[in-house]
Enzyme design. Structure first.
Site, PDB file in Angstrom:
ATOM      1  N   GLY A  43       0.818  -1.221   0.000  1.00 39.90           N
ATOM      2  CA  GLY A  43       0.000   0.000   0.000  1.00 39.90           C
ATOM      3  C   GLY A  43       0.843   1.258   0.000  1.00 39.90           C
ATOM      4  CB  CYS A  44       3.811   2.217   1.983  1.00 43.75           C
ATOM      5  SG  CYS A  44       3.034   1.986   3.600  1.00 43.75           S
ATOM      6  CB  THR A  45       5.029   0.356  -2.927  1.00 38.71           C
ATOM      7  OG1 THR A  45       5.989  -0.129  -1.973  1.00 38.71           O
ATOM      8  CG2 THR A  45       5.664   0.457  -4.298  1.00 38.71           C
ATOM      9  CB  SER A  48       5.409   6.270  -2.291  1.00 40.28           C
ATOM     10  OG  SER A  48       5.288   6.244  -0.889  1.00 40.28           O
TER      11      SER A  48
END
Length: 153
Positions: A43-45, A48
């Site tokens: 999710g963070c990838t 970002s």
């Protein structure tokens, strides 16, 4: 948790671009802070990469965008290189900014409780006040919603 129309908590954090970012020095431009749990997680990838892909649109709207997690600068640098990210990532290793913004919370995964960053985005108006907060962010469509809110300022 900061409140809408109240001053955003000030901070100074080291940035992946080698500088230090002090929020109060950015007055005059809208600022987007996206708090995320960890570098190189799915999710963070996606989040970002989404902010990076739209960086030019945020710049065109005179807004600055920063990702913040408790990861080290070294971790941020690897994350940026691996995914060709273009938004600066700030390292809050001690967690004081995460606490000031109310994103350091108890989480529950598979019945196990632990403390971590709740994915949250904060839009700060050019005058340094909180314009909008998105708690418990779901990544699909989120960057577009933030960009629309920036343009509406």
């Amino acid at each position: 948790m900061p409140e809408i129309s109240k001053p955003a908590p000030d901070f100074t954090l080291p940035s992946s671009d080698g500088s230090e970012v002090t929020l109060s020095a950015l007055k005059g431009n809208p600022v987007v802070l996206f708090f995320y749990p960890r570098d190189n997680t799915p999710g963070c990838t996606k989040e970002s990469i989404g902010f990076s892909e739209h960086r030019d649109a945020f710049v065109a709207a005179d807004a600055m965008v920063f990702g913040i997690s408790k990861d080290s600068l070294s971790s941020h640098e690897k994350f940026i290189a691996k995914h060709d990210l273009t938004v600066p990532l700030l390292s809050d290793e001690h967690g004081s900014v995460c606490e000031d913004y109310g994103v350091w919370k108890e989480k529950n995964m598979y019945g196990k409780k632990f403390l971590g960053i709740e994915r949250t985005t904060v839009l700060i108006a050019a005058d340094g006040t909180i314009a909008q907060i998105w708690p418990k962010v779901k990544v699909p469509g989120h960057v577009d919603a933030v960009l629309e809110a920036v343009r509406a300022l």
